[in-house]
Design a protein around this motif. Structure first.
Motif, PDB file in Angstrom:
ATOM      1  N   SER A   1      32.775  33.782  42.037  1.00 43.49           N
ATOM      2  CA  SER A   1      33.804  33.994  43.061  1.00 43.49           C
ATOM      3  C   SER A   1      34.826  34.262  42.561  1.00 43.49           C
ATOM      4  O   SER A   1      35.531  35.077  43.068  1.00 43.49           O
ATOM      5  CB  SER A   1      33.633  32.718  43.936  1.00 43.49           C
ATOM      6  N   THR A   2      35.362  33.494  41.461  1.00 43.97           N
ATOM      7  CA  THR A   2      36.617  33.688  41.089  1.00 43.97           C
ATOM      8  C   THR A   2      36.826  35.283  40.449  1.00 43.97           C
ATOM      9  O   THR A   2      37.875  36.129  40.723  1.00 43.97           O
ATOM     10  CB  THR A   2      36.986  32.771  39.900  1.00 43.97           C
ATOM     11  N   GLY A   3      35.687  35.717  39.904  1.00 41.47           N
ATOM     12  CA  GLY A   3      35.721  36.790  39.160  1.00 41.47           C
ATOM     13  C   GLY A   3      35.590  38.111  40.268  1.00 41.47           C
ATOM     14  O   GLY A   3      36.267  39.158  40.320  1.00 41.47           O
ATOM     15  N   ILE A   4      34.934  37.830  41.390  1.00 42.97           N
ATOM     16  CA  ILE A   4      34.971  38.778  42.482  1.00 42.97           C
ATOM     17  C   ILE A   4      36.246  38.816  43.000  1.00 42.97           C
ATOM     18  O   ILE A   4      36.792  40.166  43.330  1.00 42.97           O
ATOM     19  CB  ILE A   4      33.802  38.568  43.540  1.00 42.97           C
ATOM     20  N   GLU A   5      36.829  37.916  43.288  1.00 40.70           N
ATOM     21  CA  GLU A   5      38.412  37.771  43.744  1.00 40.70           C
ATOM     22  C   GLU A   5      39.246  38.567  42.881  1.00 40.70           C
ATOM     23  O   GLU A   5      40.172  39.440  43.449  1.00 40.70           O
ATOM     24  CB  GLU A   5      38.818  36.353  43.836  1.00 40.70           C
ATOM     25  N   GLN A   6      39.006  38.452  41.580  1.00 45.00           N
ATOM     26  CA  GLN A   6      39.984  39.389  40.684  1.00 45.00           C
ATOM     27  C   GLN A   6      39.609  40.806  40.475  1.00 45.00           C
ATOM     28  O   GLN A   6      40.518  41.601  40.471  1.00 45.00           O
ATOM     29  CB  GLN A   6      39.741  38.581  39.158  1.00 45.00           C
TER      30      GLN A   6
ATOM     31  N   ALA B   1      42.259  43.855  41.941  1.00 39.52           N
ATOM     32  CA  ALA B   1      42.396  45.085  41.084  1.00 39.52           C
ATOM     33  C   ALA B   1      42.157  46.205  41.995  1.00 39.52           C
ATOM     34  O   ALA B   1      42.921  47.371  41.748  1.00 39.52           O
ATOM     35  CB  ALA B   1      41.473  45.189  39.669  1.00 39.52           C
ATOM     36  N   ILE B   2      41.346  46.240  42.802  1.00 39.52           N
ATOM     37  CA  ILE B   2      40.833  47.552  43.601  1.00 39.52           C
ATOM     38  C   ILE B   2      42.097  47.713  44.712  1.00 39.52           C
ATOM     39  O   ILE B   2      42.486  48.680  44.930  1.00 39.52           O
ATOM     40  CB  ILE B   2      39.642  47.363  44.357  1.00 39.52           C
TER      41      ILE B   2
END
Length: 64
Positions: free
Chosen positions: A33-38, A42-43
């Motif tokens: 979840s943290t990675g997806i938020e990052q 970035a997008i």
């Protein structure tokens, strides 16, 4: 009776292992979840820069 005690002991051990696995899954889900938020952040930043570049291109075209 000894067999029943052994079986109960195995069940308790397996229940403990299942608890550990569930904890690991929970931790991995949090990291994901943290990675997806990052990636999402970035997008958003890339989109902002793209919009700025488009505005600058329009300004350059108008000046030319």
């Amino acid at each position: 009776m000894a067999d029943a005690g052994g079986t109960i002991h195995e069940i308790v051990q397996w229940a403990g292992r299942v608890t550990e696995i569930m904890s690991e899954i929970s931790s991995a889900s949090h990291e994901q979840s943290t990675g997806i938020e990052q990636v999402n952040q970035a997008i958003k930043q890339m989109e902002h820069v793209t919009q700025q570049n488009a505005a600058l291109s329009e300004e350059a075209a108008a000046a030319a």
